[in-house]
Design an enzyme around this catalytic site. Structure first.
Site, mmCIF file in Angstrom:
data_model
loop_
_atom_site.group_PDB
_atom_site.id
_atom_site.type_symbol
_atom_site.label_atom_id
_atom_site.label_comp_id
_atom_site.label_asym_id
_atom_site.label_seq_id
_atom_site.Cartn_x
_atom_site.Cartn_y
_atom_site.Cartn_z
ATOM 1 N N ALA A 1 0.804 -1.538 -0.235
ATOM 2 C CA ALA A 1 0.297 -0.060 -0.144
ATOM 3 C C ALA A 1 0.578 1.286 -0.191
ATOM 4 O O ALA A 1 0.523 2.104 -0.894
ATOM 5 C CB ALA A 1 -0.572 0.051 1.510
ATOM 6 N N HIS B 1 -1.145 -16.510 5.000
ATOM 7 C CA HIS B 1 -0.340 -15.236 6.470
ATOM 8 C C HIS B 1 -1.139 -15.869 7.725
ATOM 9 O O HIS B 1 -2.458 -16.273 7.913
ATOM 10 C CB HIS B 1 -0.437 -14.168 5.861
ATOM 11 C CG HIS B 1 -1.715 -13.337 6.321
ATOM 12 N ND1 HIS B 1 -2.718 -14.043 5.461
ATOM 13 C CD2 HIS B 1 -1.927 -12.570 6.958
ATOM 14 C CE1 HIS B 1 -3.964 -13.381 5.419
ATOM 15 N NE2 HIS B 1 -3.607 -12.572 6.151
ATOM 16 N N PHE C 1 -23.899 -17.999 14.598
ATOM 17 C CA PHE C 1 -24.012 -16.448 15.383
ATOM 18 C C PHE C 1 -23.744 -17.065 16.771
ATOM 19 O O PHE C 1 -24.500 -17.384 17.350
ATOM 20 C CB PHE C 1 -25.036 -15.793 14.468
ATOM 21 C CG PHE C 1 -25.337 -16.042 13.299
ATOM 22 C CD1 PHE C 1 -24.266 -14.551 11.961
ATOM 23 C CD2 PHE C 1 -25.847 -16.816 12.178
ATOM 24 C CE1 PHE C 1 -24.359 -14.509 10.883
ATOM 25 C CE2 PHE C 1 -25.479 -16.563 10.673
ATOM 26 C CZ PHE C 1 -24.808 -15.673 10.462
#
Length: 358
Positions: A62, A168, A317
């Site tokens: 970035a 990762h 949930f």
């Protein structure tokens, strides 16, 4: 005559001594039909290398940093840190006990497991995963000399918030002990004072004898569905001997850990024949100034929190009762362990065998 209690049929609560809380177990609810949200099956057509993926070798990230052409593990500072080591002003003294703020100092790093984007940990070799474990140990040693807490965690899958399809994890370090390990530190310390043995060392010994909740095991590690598990297929990795932190693991234990992680994750993927999402992380004794303190009450362990419940598209949930009262699960820990344990040790894609992984 009163009906005999059956943990597979009747609701009950189970106590989590690590967190001093209870989970409501309601196994009869597994019979209810599901008409709720259905997730999309994750896209598994991922390119091996994508120059637009900031985690790939040779990719530009970035802020313009260029990744090296790495061939094993690769670590870099997170481009969007949640905590900085310096530069943030102090909050100052609190004016009222109901409005307290303290400085948060730390750093956040990203660690790539492998140069390929189309591979996940269960499709890596034991040798490749051992390299990951060794890098974890190196990072805890280095960062632990500067920070009181080093949190290794992996978010796998888009449903768990992973934005980049590449194997990762992240390592966040702080000058304070976060909430979850702080509670565990307190409860393990109290158990040790009362019983004279580390809580999770005793727990692992009992689980190894009972075999009810073991998913996979080897000479140095156990992977169990904890008695007090909250997530449907939650698991805990425990070393067979007393270990405080990742760097304390022997070479044999590191190789054993790599083997047990690979076997566990293969079973996860095989459960619903999908790349199984989860959040996992390590908890061990605090670091920093705590390195010179007695932390005999601690036992190193890893936790896997997978959200999937009934299929690759139906997840658990944590809402309503869980948010307002206490955790609740339908499938018992023993049922979950049995389902995982009975799954094949060969990955459903067959790639493990094709790559000749050992």
């Amino acid at each position: 005559m009163a009906e005999a209690f059956d943990p597979k049929e009747h609701q009950h609560t189970r106590y989590n001594p690590l967190k001093d809380e209870r989970v409501l177990v309601s196994p009869h609810r597994m019979k209810r039909p599901w008409k709720g949200q259905v997730e999309k099956v994750p896209d598994e057509n991922i390119p091996r290398h994508d120059p637009r993926n900031p985690l790939c070798p040779g990719a530009t990230r970035a802020h313009g940093d260029l990744n090296p052409d790495y061939t094993s593990t690769f670590v870099f500072e997170n481009d969007f840190l949640a905590m900085l080591q310096a530069g943030a002003p102090e909050p100052g003294p609190s004016e009222h006990p109901l409005f307290q703020a303290k400085a948060a100092v730390g750093t956040c790093q990203v660690m790539c497991f492998h140069p390929w984007s189309d591979i996940t940990l269960p499709l890596m070799s034991v040798k490749e995963i051992t390299a990951v474990v060794n890098k974890w140990a190196e990072m805890v040693t280095d960062l632990g000399s500067k920070f009181r807490w080093v949190q290794i965690f992996e978010n796998k899958g888009a449903v768990m918030g992973c934005s980049n399809p590449h194997p990762h994890c992240q390592v966040w370090c702080s000058n304070f002990i976060p909430n979850e390990p702080r509670v565990k530190d307190k409860n393990q310390r109290e158990y040790y004072k009362t019983h004279g043995t580390p809580m999770l060392v005793e727990y692992a010994k009992i689980e190894a004898e009972k075999k009810e909740r073991i998913v996979v095991e080897n000479d140095t590690w156990l992977a169990v569905v904890p008695y007090w598990a909250v997530w449907p297929f939650e698991t805990m990795l425990l070393p067979r001997r007393h270990v405080l932190r990742v760097p304390d693991l022997t070479e044999k234990e590191r190789e054993g850990l790599a083997e047990i992680m690979r076997r566990l994750c293969i079973k996860y993927d095989n459960l619903f024949e999908t790349t199984f999402p989860y959040s996992m992380g390590w908890h061990g004794a605090p670091t920093g100034e705590a390195l010179s303190e007695d932390n005999s009450h601690w036992q190193l362990h890893a936790l896997y929190f997978p959200p999937l419940l009934r299929s690759a598209t139906v997840r658990k949930f944590m809402v309503g009762y869980e948010m307002m009262a206490q955790p609740q699960r339908d499938l018992t820990a023993e049922q979950a362990a049995e389902r995982l344990r009975n799954l094949p040790d060969i990955h459903y894609k067959g790639k493990a065998g094709k790559r000749g992984l050992v």
